[in-house]
Design a protein around this motif. Structure first.
Motif, PDB file in Angstrom:
ATOM      1  N   PHE A  68       0.597  -0.636   0.366  1.00 26.71           N
ATOM      2  CA  PHE A  68      -0.014   0.049  -0.492  1.00 26.71           C
ATOM      3  C   PHE A  68       0.918   1.249  -0.527  1.00 26.71           C
ATOM      4  O   PHE A  68       1.960   1.213   0.663  1.00 26.71           O
ATOM      5  CB  PHE A  68      -0.994  -0.270   1.831  1.00 26.71           C
ATOM      6  CG  PHE A  68      -2.309  -0.784   0.737  1.00 26.71           C
ATOM      7  CD1 PHE A  68      -3.397  -0.232   0.759  1.00 26.71           C
ATOM      8  CD2 PHE A  68      -2.149  -2.343   1.070  1.00 26.71           C
ATOM      9  CE1 PHE A  68      -4.314  -0.914   1.518  1.00 26.71           C
ATOM     10  CE2 PHE A  68      -2.711  -3.135   1.185  1.00 26.71           C
ATOM     11  CZ  PHE A  68      -4.464  -2.377   0.931  1.00 26.71           C
ATOM     12  N   LEU A  69       0.580   2.460  -0.814  1.00 28.63           N
ATOM     13  CA  LEU A  69       1.775   3.759  -0.732  1.00 28.63           C
ATOM     14  C   LEU A  69       0.371   4.502   0.458  1.00 28.63           C
ATOM     15  O   LEU A  69      -0.412   4.027   1.334  1.00 28.63           O
ATOM     16  CB  LEU A  69       0.825   4.217  -1.457  1.00 28.63           C
ATOM     17  CG  LEU A  69       1.098   6.289  -1.288  1.00 28.63           C
ATOM     18  CD1 LEU A  69       2.674   6.252  -1.263  1.00 28.63           C
ATOM     19  CD2 LEU A  69       0.547   6.729  -2.935  1.00 28.63           C
ATOM     20  N   ALA A  70       1.478   4.383   1.251  1.00 26.92           N
ATOM     21  CA  ALA A  70       1.160   5.403   3.153  1.00 26.92           C
ATOM     22  C   ALA A  70       0.384   6.627   2.879  1.00 26.92           C
ATOM     23  O   ALA A  70      -0.011   7.164   2.087  1.00 26.92           O
ATOM     24  CB  ALA A  70       2.296   5.512   3.987  1.00 26.92           C
ATOM     25  N   GLY A  71      -0.753   6.836   3.586  1.00 26.26           N
ATOM     26  CA  GLY A  71      -1.443   8.156   3.867  1.00 26.26           C
ATOM     27  C   GLY A  71      -3.041   8.036   3.443  1.00 26.26           C
ATOM     28  O   GLY A  71      -3.550   7.098   3.952  1.00 26.26           O
ATOM     29  N   PRO A  72      -3.136   9.138   4.052  1.00 25.59           N
ATOM     30  CA  PRO A  72      -4.788   8.954   4.707  1.00 25.59           C
ATOM     31  C   PRO A  72      -5.973   9.606   3.470  1.00 25.59           C
ATOM     32  O   PRO A  72      -5.850   9.819   2.700  1.00 25.59           O
ATOM     33  CB  PRO A  72      -4.801  10.540   5.602  1.00 25.59           C
ATOM     34  CG  PRO A  72      -3.947  11.144   5.376  1.00 25.59           C
ATOM     35  CD  PRO A  72      -3.398  10.142   4.768  1.00 25.59           C
ATOM     36  N   PRO A  73      -6.387   8.100   3.334  1.00 27.84           N
ATOM     37  CA  PRO A  73      -6.473   6.525   3.257  1.00 27.84           C
ATOM     38  C   PRO A  73      -5.041   5.610   2.198  1.00 27.84           C
ATOM     39  O   PRO A  73      -5.172   6.120   1.356  1.00 27.84           O
ATOM     40  CB  PRO A  73      -7.907   6.305   2.439  1.00 27.84           C
ATOM     41  CG  PRO A  73      -7.751   6.790   1.528  1.00 27.84           C
ATOM     42  CD  PRO A  73      -7.580   8.254   1.652  1.00 27.84           C
ATOM     43  N   PRO A  74      -4.819   4.512   3.320  1.00 30.07           N
ATOM     44  CA  PRO A  74      -3.900   4.243   2.390  1.00 30.07           C
ATOM     45  C   PRO A  74      -4.568   3.261   1.261  1.00 30.07           C
ATOM     46  O   PRO A  74      -5.774   3.030   0.736  1.00 30.07           O
ATOM     47  CB  PRO A  74      -3.615   2.324   3.081  1.00 30.07           C
ATOM     48  CG  PRO A  74      -3.886   3.506   4.746  1.00 30.07           C
ATOM     49  CD  PRO A  74      -5.376   4.264   4.502  1.00 30.07           C
ATOM     50  N   GLN A  75      -3.539   3.281   0.066  1.00 28.74           N
ATOM     51  CA  GLN A  75      -3.798   3.300  -1.298  1.00 28.74           C
ATOM     52  C   GLN A  75      -3.260   1.683  -1.592  1.00 28.74           C
ATOM     53  O   GLN A  75      -1.911   1.530  -1.636  1.00 28.74           O
ATOM     54  CB  GLN A  75      -3.739   4.051  -2.136  1.00 28.74           C
ATOM     55  CG  GLN A  75      -3.631   3.775  -3.524  1.00 28.74           C
ATOM     56  CD  GLN A  75      -3.299   5.245  -4.355  1.00 28.74           C
ATOM     57  OE1 GLN A  75      -3.045   6.236  -3.869  1.00 28.74           O
ATOM     58  NE2 GLN A  75      -3.565   5.086  -5.692  1.00 28.74           N
ATOM     59  N   ARG A  76      -4.026   0.813  -2.271  1.00 28.43           N
ATOM     60  CA  ARG A  76      -3.596  -0.387  -2.009  1.00 28.43           C
ATOM     61  C   ARG A  76      -3.067  -0.139  -3.753  1.00 28.43           C
ATOM     62  O   ARG A  76      -3.113   0.444  -4.841  1.00 28.43           O
ATOM     63  CB  ARG A  76      -4.742  -1.637  -2.794  1.00 28.43           C
ATOM     64  CG  ARG A  76      -3.582  -2.800  -2.963  1.00 28.43           C
ATOM     65  CD  ARG A  76      -5.095  -4.168  -3.106  1.00 28.43           C
ATOM     66  NE  ARG A  76      -6.134  -3.925  -2.660  1.00 28.43           N
ATOM     67  CZ  ARG A  76      -5.403  -5.102  -0.990  1.00 28.43           C
ATOM     68  NH1 ARG A  76      -4.078  -5.890  -1.669  1.00 28.43           N
ATOM     69  NH2 ARG A  76      -6.301  -5.309  -0.506  1.00 28.43           N
ATOM     70  N   LEU A  77      -1.786  -0.897  -4.094  1.00 28.40           N
ATOM     71  CA  LEU A  77      -0.705  -0.915  -5.065  1.00 28.40           C
ATOM     72  C   LEU A  77      -0.804  -2.282  -6.059  1.00 28.40           C
ATOM     73  O   LEU A  77      -0.557  -3.774  -5.225  1.00 28.40           O
ATOM     74  CB  LEU A  77       1.276  -0.937  -4.366  1.00 28.40           C
ATOM     75  CG  LEU A  77       1.053   0.842  -3.920  1.00 28.40           C
ATOM     76  CD1 LEU A  77       2.465   0.544  -3.527  1.00 28.40           C
ATOM     77  CD2 LEU A  77       1.049   2.160  -5.103  1.00 28.40           C
TER      78      LEU A  77
END
Length: 90
Positions: A68-77
């Motif tokens: 996942f790409l960290a961050g609000p919200p996490p984004q699946r790779l």
């Protein structure tokens, strides 16, 4: 994409390839964080990790962990592209 899938598909690639996350502009992958059953990729403006450094840091991480790409919200790779001298995750 799971860690094991990424590791298997990149096993024949050069270990010095730099890792970036696709965006506008592309962002350097600088750190990793394990959050339960996912592996968060943390980006920044500095020097990116190499494929070899990524492998060394994930040796103790569960192979079934999802990227996942960290961050609000996490984004699946879901995959990556090979471009000159680097891997672009997206």
């Amino acid at each position: 994409m799971r860690l094991i899938d990424f590791d298997r598909s990149t096993s024949d690639l050069a270990p010095q390839l730099r890792l970036y996350v696709e965006g506008t502009p592309n962002q350097a992958l600088q750190d990793l964080r394990v959050q339960g059953d996912r592996l968060d990729l943390i980006t920044g403006a500095g020097r990116p990790l190499t494929l070899d450094q990524f492998r060394a840091r994930t040796q103790q991480v569960s192979p079934t962990a999802s990227l996942f790409l960290a961050g609000p919200p996490p984004q699946r790779l879901y995959g990556y592209r090979l471009i000159p001298q680097c891997l672009l995750l997206g």
